[in-house]
Motif scaffolding. Structure first.
Motif, mmCIF file in Angstrom:
data_model
loop_
_atom_site.group_PDB
_atom_site.id
_atom_site.type_symbol
_atom_site.label_atom_id
_atom_site.label_comp_id
_atom_site.label_asym_id
_atom_site.label_seq_id
_atom_site.Cartn_x
_atom_site.Cartn_y
_atom_site.Cartn_z
ATOM 1 N N ALA A 1 -2.792 -4.286 4.088
ATOM 2 C CA ALA A 1 -1.993 -5.265 3.351
ATOM 3 C C ALA A 1 -2.031 -6.623 4.053
ATOM 4 N N SER B 1 -0.987 1.724 4.721
ATOM 5 C CA SER B 1 -1.706 0.913 5.703
ATOM 6 C C SER B 1 -1.182 -0.511 5.692
ATOM 7 N N THR C 1 0.834 -1.208 0.000
ATOM 8 C CA THR C 1 0.000 0.000 0.000
ATOM 9 C C THR C 1 0.868 1.257 0.000
#
Length: 253
Positions: A110, A106, A102
């Motif tokens: 993931a 985040s 990501t």
């Protein structure tokens, strides 16, 4: 559409990587590097990559600055704005690796996607990859043309196909003996939406298998990006000559 990062798989076995820091964040990166076979070294060693997992903000940023000044690519743990590269969440079906990233925005997202994919991807996926590698000479004999070979494999590995990677390990030799050549030619796709998520399964397959795209004005880049990177892209003009292979013409309704 611009990629925020270019995903790459880097072979680190036997190669030095600088790791700075202590505690769980550094330990997690150490485990990942050791799993990849990297040689973990200190700041003064020669290396091409570095990971900074120092909790103190000032000390971490100072280390990032020193390392970048040496020309190293740096990952700064929990500081995505200072990262030259990020480490993805990984689903391992060796030799198949699926990486979810990501851009450092985040890690939790993931990780959640990795957990979902773990349940979807069968344990035999790596064995299928190895059988396909072993069958490469036979594939080249059966399909001398690269485009035809790619389309045949694409059809075999589609949902419900003889080599569907989500359905089991697949018998490559049996499929290859029985498979028929895929037709070439021209496919016209009329899009009713500019959103790539609205593509039908048939349209998505046509894009994935295309050797070239003829696109009318108004077809968004997000749709064109669903095709292979090496598929030729040409604006559509009347009377445009089409060479051998599979050509997909894209128009908006």
């Amino acid at each position: 559409m611009t990629l925020h990062s270019l995903p790459l798989f880097v072979r680190l076995a036997g190669r030095p990587v600088i790791l700075l820091g202590s505690g769980e964040p550094a330990d997690a990166k150490r485990r990942l590097l050791e799993r990849a076979g990297a040689v973990i070294v200190g700041e003064e060693a020669a290396a091409a990559l570095a990971i900074v997992a120092i909790e103190d903000e000032d000390a971490a940023l100072a280390a990032v600055t020193r390392l970048k000044a040496r020309g190293l690519l740096v990952n700064a743990v929990d500081r995505p704005e200072h990262c030259d590269f990020t480490t993805p969440a990984i689903v391992d079906r060796a030799p198949v690796l699926v990486a979810i990233g990501t851009g450092g925005v985040s890690a939790g997202l993931a990780a959640a996607l990795r957990q979902r994919l773990e349940a979807l991807l069968p344990a035999g996926l790596g064995a299928l990859a190895e059988r396909l590698q072993a069958a490469r000479p036979a594939l080249r004999r059966r399909y001398p043309d690269g485009g035809e070979r790619r389309r045949a494999l694409g059809a075999a590995m589609a949902a419900g196909g003889a080599l569907d990677p989500l359905a089991g390990e697949g018998d490559v030799a049996r499929w290859l003996a029985a498979d028929q050549p895929r037709p070439t030619g021209h496919v016209r796709v009329v899009l009713t939406s500019a959103d790539p998520d609205d593509l039908t399964l048939r349209q998505a397959r046509a894009l994935a298998n295309a050797d070239r795209l003829l696109h009318h004005p108004g077809v968004p880049a997000a749709i064109l990006d669903r095709a292979r990177a090496d598929a030729a892209r040409q604006p559509w003009t009347p009377g445009l000559a089409v060479s051998d292979g599979l050509t997909v013409e894209l128009a908006m309704a």
